[in-house]
Design a protein around this motif. Sequence first.
Motif, short mmCIF file in Angstrom:
data_model
loop_
_atom_site.label_atom_id
_atom_site.label_comp_id
_atom_site.label_asym_id
_atom_site.label_seq_id
_atom_site.Cartn_x
_atom_site.Cartn_y
_atom_site.Cartn_z
N LEU A 112 0.48 -6.70 -0.44
CA LEU A 112 0.53 -5.42 -1.16
C LEU A 112 0.00 -5.69 -2.56
O LEU A 112 0.16 -6.78 -3.08
CB LEU A 112 1.95 -4.88 -1.27
CG LEU A 112 2.64 -4.33 -0.02
CD1 LEU A 112 4.04 -3.84 -0.38
CD2 LEU A 112 1.83 -3.18 0.60
N CYS A 113 -0.59 -4.70 -3.18
CA CYS A 113 -1.01 -4.87 -4.57
C CYS A 113 0.14 -4.46 -5.49
O CYS A 113 1.24 -4.13 -5.03
CB CYS A 113 -2.26 -4.05 -4.85
SG CYS A 113 -1.95 -2.28 -4.98
N SER A 114 -0.12 -4.45 -6.79
CA SER A 114 0.94 -4.13 -7.74
C SER A 114 1.49 -2.72 -7.49
O SER A 114 2.70 -2.49 -7.57
CB SER A 114 0.42 -4.25 -9.18
OG SER A 114 -0.78 -3.54 -9.34
N PRO A 124 -7.23 -3.27 -4.22
CA PRO A 124 -6.88 -4.68 -4.49
C PRO A 124 -6.67 -5.53 -3.25
O PRO A 124 -6.99 -6.72 -3.26
CB PRO A 124 -5.59 -4.58 -5.30
CG PRO A 124 -5.56 -3.19 -5.84
CD PRO A 124 -6.27 -2.35 -4.84
N VAL A 125 -6.13 -4.95 -2.19
CA VAL A 125 -5.88 -5.80 -1.02
C VAL A 125 -7.19 -6.17 -0.32
O VAL A 125 -7.32 -7.28 0.20
CB VAL A 125 -4.85 -5.13 -0.08
CG1 VAL A 125 -4.84 -5.77 1.29
CG2 VAL A 125 -3.46 -5.21 -0.72
N LEU A 126 -8.17 -5.28 -0.35
CA LEU A 126 -9.47 -5.67 0.20
C LEU A 126 -10.07 -6.79 -0.65
O LEU A 126 -10.68 -7.74 -0.14
CB LEU A 126 -10.44 -4.48 0.22
CG LEU A 126 -10.20 -3.42 1.29
CD1 LEU A 126 -11.35 -2.43 1.31
CD2 LEU A 126 -10.01 -4.06 2.66
N THR A 141 3.27 3.46 5.73
CA THR A 141 1.97 3.14 5.14
C THR A 141 1.98 3.51 3.67
O THR A 141 2.55 4.53 3.29
CB THR A 141 0.86 3.94 5.86
OG1 THR A 141 1.04 3.79 7.26
CG2 THR A 141 -0.52 3.43 5.50
N CYS A 142 1.32 2.71 2.85
CA CYS A 142 1.27 2.96 1.40
C CYS A 142 0.57 4.30 1.12
O CYS A 142 -0.42 4.63 1.76
CB CYS A 142 0.51 1.82 0.73
SG CYS A 142 0.26 2.06 -1.04
N PRO A 143 1.08 5.07 0.16
CA PRO A 143 0.50 6.39 -0.12
C PRO A 143 -0.61 6.39 -1.15
O PRO A 143 -1.02 7.44 -1.61
CB PRO A 143 1.70 7.15 -0.67
CG PRO A 143 2.45 6.11 -1.43
CD PRO A 143 2.28 4.83 -0.67
N TYR A 144 -1.06 5.21 -1.57
CA TYR A 144 -2.05 5.21 -2.65
C TYR A 144 -3.49 5.15 -2.11
O TYR A 144 -4.01 6.14 -1.66
CB TYR A 144 -1.76 4.09 -3.63
CG TYR A 144 -0.47 4.28 -4.40
CD1 TYR A 144 -0.25 5.42 -5.17
CD2 TYR A 144 0.53 3.33 -4.36
CE1 TYR A 144 0.93 5.59 -5.88
CE2 TYR A 144 1.71 3.50 -5.07
CZ TYR A 144 1.91 4.63 -5.82
OH TYR A 144 3.07 4.81 -6.52
N CYS A 145 -4.09 4.01 -2.11
CA CYS A 145 -5.56 4.01 -1.91
C CYS A 145 -5.96 3.98 -0.44
O CYS A 145 -5.13 3.84 0.46
CB CYS A 145 -6.21 2.88 -2.68
SG CYS A 145 -6.13 1.29 -1.86
N GLY A 146 -7.26 4.06 -0.22
CA GLY A 146 -7.81 4.14 1.13
C GLY A 146 -7.76 2.84 1.91
O GLY A 146 -8.20 2.81 3.07
N VAL A 147 -7.24 1.75 1.33
CA VAL A 147 -7.08 0.53 2.12
C VAL A 147 -6.07 0.80 3.24
O VAL A 147 -6.23 0.35 4.36
CB VAL A 147 -6.62 -0.66 1.25
CG1 VAL A 147 -6.45 -1.91 2.10
CG2 VAL A 147 -7.63 -0.93 0.13
N GLY A 148 -5.02 1.58 2.90
CA GLY A 148 -4.06 1.98 3.93
C GLY A 148 -3.16 0.86 4.39
O GLY A 148 -3.00 0.62 5.59
N CYS A 149 -2.53 0.17 3.44
CA CYS A 149 -1.71 -1.00 3.79
C CYS A 149 -0.41 -0.59 4.48
O CYS A 149 0.22 0.40 4.11
CB CYS A 149 -1.35 -1.78 2.53
SG CYS A 149 -2.79 -2.47 1.71
N GLY A 150 0.00 -1.40 5.42
CA GLY A 150 1.29 -1.20 6.07
C GLY A 150 2.40 -1.68 5.16
O GLY A 150 2.30 -2.71 4.49
#
Length: 948
Positions: free
Chosen positions: A42-44, A172-174, A7-16
Amino acid sequence: MREVRTTCPYCGVGCGVLAKVAADGQVSVRGDPDHPANFGRLCSKGSALAETIDLDGRLLHPEIDGRRVGWDEALERVALTFSQTIAEHGPDSVAFYVSGQLLTEDYYVANKLMKGFVGSANIDTNSRLCMASSVAGHRRAFGSDTVPGTYEDLELADLIVLVGSNLAWCHPVLYQRIAAAREKRPEMKIVLIDPRRTMTADIADMHLAIAPDGDVALFTGLLAYLGQHNALDRAYITEHTTGFGKALFAASNLDLAGVAEATGLSEDELGRFYSLFARTKKTVTVYSQGVNQSSSGTDKVNAIINCHLATGRIGKPGAGPFSVTGQPNAMGGREVGGMANMLAAHMEIENPAHRARVRRFWNAPDIADKPGLKAVDMFKAVGDGRIKALWIMATNPVDSMPDADAVEAAIKACPFVVVSDVLASTDTVRHAHVRLPATAWGEKDGTVTNSERRISRQRAFLPAPGEARPDWWIVAEVARLMGFGEGFAHATPAEIFAEHAALSAYENDGARDFDIGAYAGIDADTYEDLVPFQWPAPSQATPLWPAGHLPLKGGDQRSQPPSPITNVSERAPSAKLPISPLEGEMAGRPEGGVQAGRQPEKDGQAARSPSTRFFANGNFYTPDRRAHFIAVRPVAETRTDEKFPLILNTGRVRDHWHTMTRTGKSPRLSQHIAEPFVEIHPADAQHFGIGDADIVRISSPRGEVLVRALVTSRQRQGSLFAPMHWTDQFAAKGRLDALTASLTDPVSGQPALKHVAVRIEKFAAKAFGFAVMRQRPAPVAATYWAVAKCRGGWRVELAFADDDIDWAGFAAALFGASPDMLAYHDRDAGQHRIAAFDGERLAGALFVAPGPVAVSRGWAAEQLEETHAGQRERFRIVAGRAGAERPDAGATVCSCFSVGANQIAAAVAAGCTTVASIGETLKAGTNCGSCRAEIRAIIEARRVQAAE
Ligand code: SF4
């Protein structure tokens, strides 16, 4: 070649994320097409994750007072000092300051140690700075910290109201999911409420440039409007809520003219928004830091929730209030009770029955019996000596806390400071007495919870470097040495997760929202293969462990570190890291207050699992099981005065994260915005004598920063916007939180980081400079400097208070003296260019001018990667010109394909009039899509220019 689901370690979207480790150790990432948060997007920031995992600057060994020591000595020092401090001064003389970057398992043991074994609640988190007001608002209205809806609602809604939320850059993904849904259903309406015209306005039908902190007035006005226009769901109000009359009465105190005055919006704008809201049943209101980071943040949250309760628009497909969190595991921290005013598993610290239950479950010797100090108060207590031992985990408060200089002074004065971090040198780590090396993303194992209550695994795909250890292991070892071994004998994160899940179900029976009892018996293999699931997921069977007793493996044995110590010079992949299938949710669906949402068709990528929602049929977690309307009133507050006449709004940029400890390593992410800046409205710029690209000084009563001015009508007049990412590691004077005040919301304790009274003045620079170099420069002797990574090395922006400088000496200090140098000096014009070569390679180049340097940044950085054998190429560098065959690409817009604004403008001039056609021509916007809003803005600007 192995591909690991994480899972991405950045924002609260929590992308796989699917992370692939090649045989030679090279890592690449892509979006996980099966993860329900992002379905492959995924975002940038997420796309550039592989650029951030090198070992540069890593803290690899424990240190005491700057001396390398072994783990045993470091752990003993921490345990002994904390134990002695508690013995001499009591449990409240120590504190943990933790982070939404921690995994749930890390968070769980840290909270358990402080609240159940030390006997203090002095554990708070940097999530306090992010969404504490949403937590407080939820608890006031629902009786629990429950996010009622799901991401799917954003696609099902007919109206999305975005309040204080720059989704295009911060989630960004949202944003992309909404943009995609809107493309399919153009009738979907989007309203953006934000003092700034952010990139999110690109998809908005209506942008309300609200006055700072005008939100309570806006939404109380909306409640009154709903009442006046027969737009209430009276059945829902009657059956499931209480306090409506008082809330409506409070809202009625303000007429439309009053709301207009308080919000800075026209009555016409208000009328159009109110009418749209009133007539659109499927409405989701999304809010984030713009709402939370305020001295009235909790009231703002409740003003929004009131409108949803009054219309019954909650917990239904496409309808609900929706707080989106900033950090990857802010929600996980809330679940384990990692905030000073909460207990574990969404239980209340003030509730004696809850305390007794948690104590029983933990078999704890002591349990905190009152809330601890929230972040701002915690650092005040560090400053005035009440807290004598402080442990900071995975966060950088010297840069991110309000009144940051005072926080730094407090940390420096604290008798004992421990920092667990992945980096050896942050503005906070440098003040630690004990430094403990923690494992980073890609090396650690555990779970995170995203903004829609979805729990996903973060999996290790790299070995732990040096002597780095997982945070949970470090905390458990200290606990063991403090004499609490029995409670902290977990051998793996799976065991901690199982205990956490068991506590959530313990004596619950539907009384508490957070229940993941279905996972209470999880074993190591199942945990390894865990698929993302949304809570609640209550146990459908007999509990695996008897009530009141949780057997822990290993007794008082010391737990073993999960990863072997490896050679730090290598990043060899570890032996076995299985990829888990995502086959749908394993938990049974809960009953009662939760409803399964409709299951959309496959969208060509993955079948969506059913969504869980709360509260469509009431069943709130208040004592009377009804939602509580909160009667809120706007409070007019003037913070500006003659000395500090402007309001500073702090925030984030698209390609950086927090204090840049990770994104600052990526050349790709560092080229979008490479220095600290402030946005200022043209009228304010003129008033204060500021031109575009000037260096400006922003001051508040607490401190000052030096940043670049960006004059733009996106900014509201009277307000400034500046991002919070820059630290002493990246800029001379860019720590924005040196300006902010420790003013907090009275309910949540969240600081008001978006409303700071400041003044701005032009910094009278005598000379400006720009340099590129292969090696990172040592401290730069300039009044203003900002360093950023670029592909072949580093780039530095410069400004000087004095121009009487030996420029050749300055260049040598920047990138080293070289016998092979070319220089051009025009002293009368104040122009100096110096280039140094190392064989055929450029070692560095410096450009100095009396005004902002007009050299293409992208071209100059590219020279570091090219060979320069001939004099002609070398003279071009000194001339600062690319030559006609290489036109200046302009400021980077698309980080993925390094496409600049000038290239996009040229493509528009050549006939590309849509984002899609720009993508076909330049590839810009065709990977992560984070730049599409900026591309559209350039197209629009050219269109307007052409029409004029
Ligand atoms: Fe990571 Fe971007 Fe997804 Fe946020 S939106 S979780 S930063 S990839």
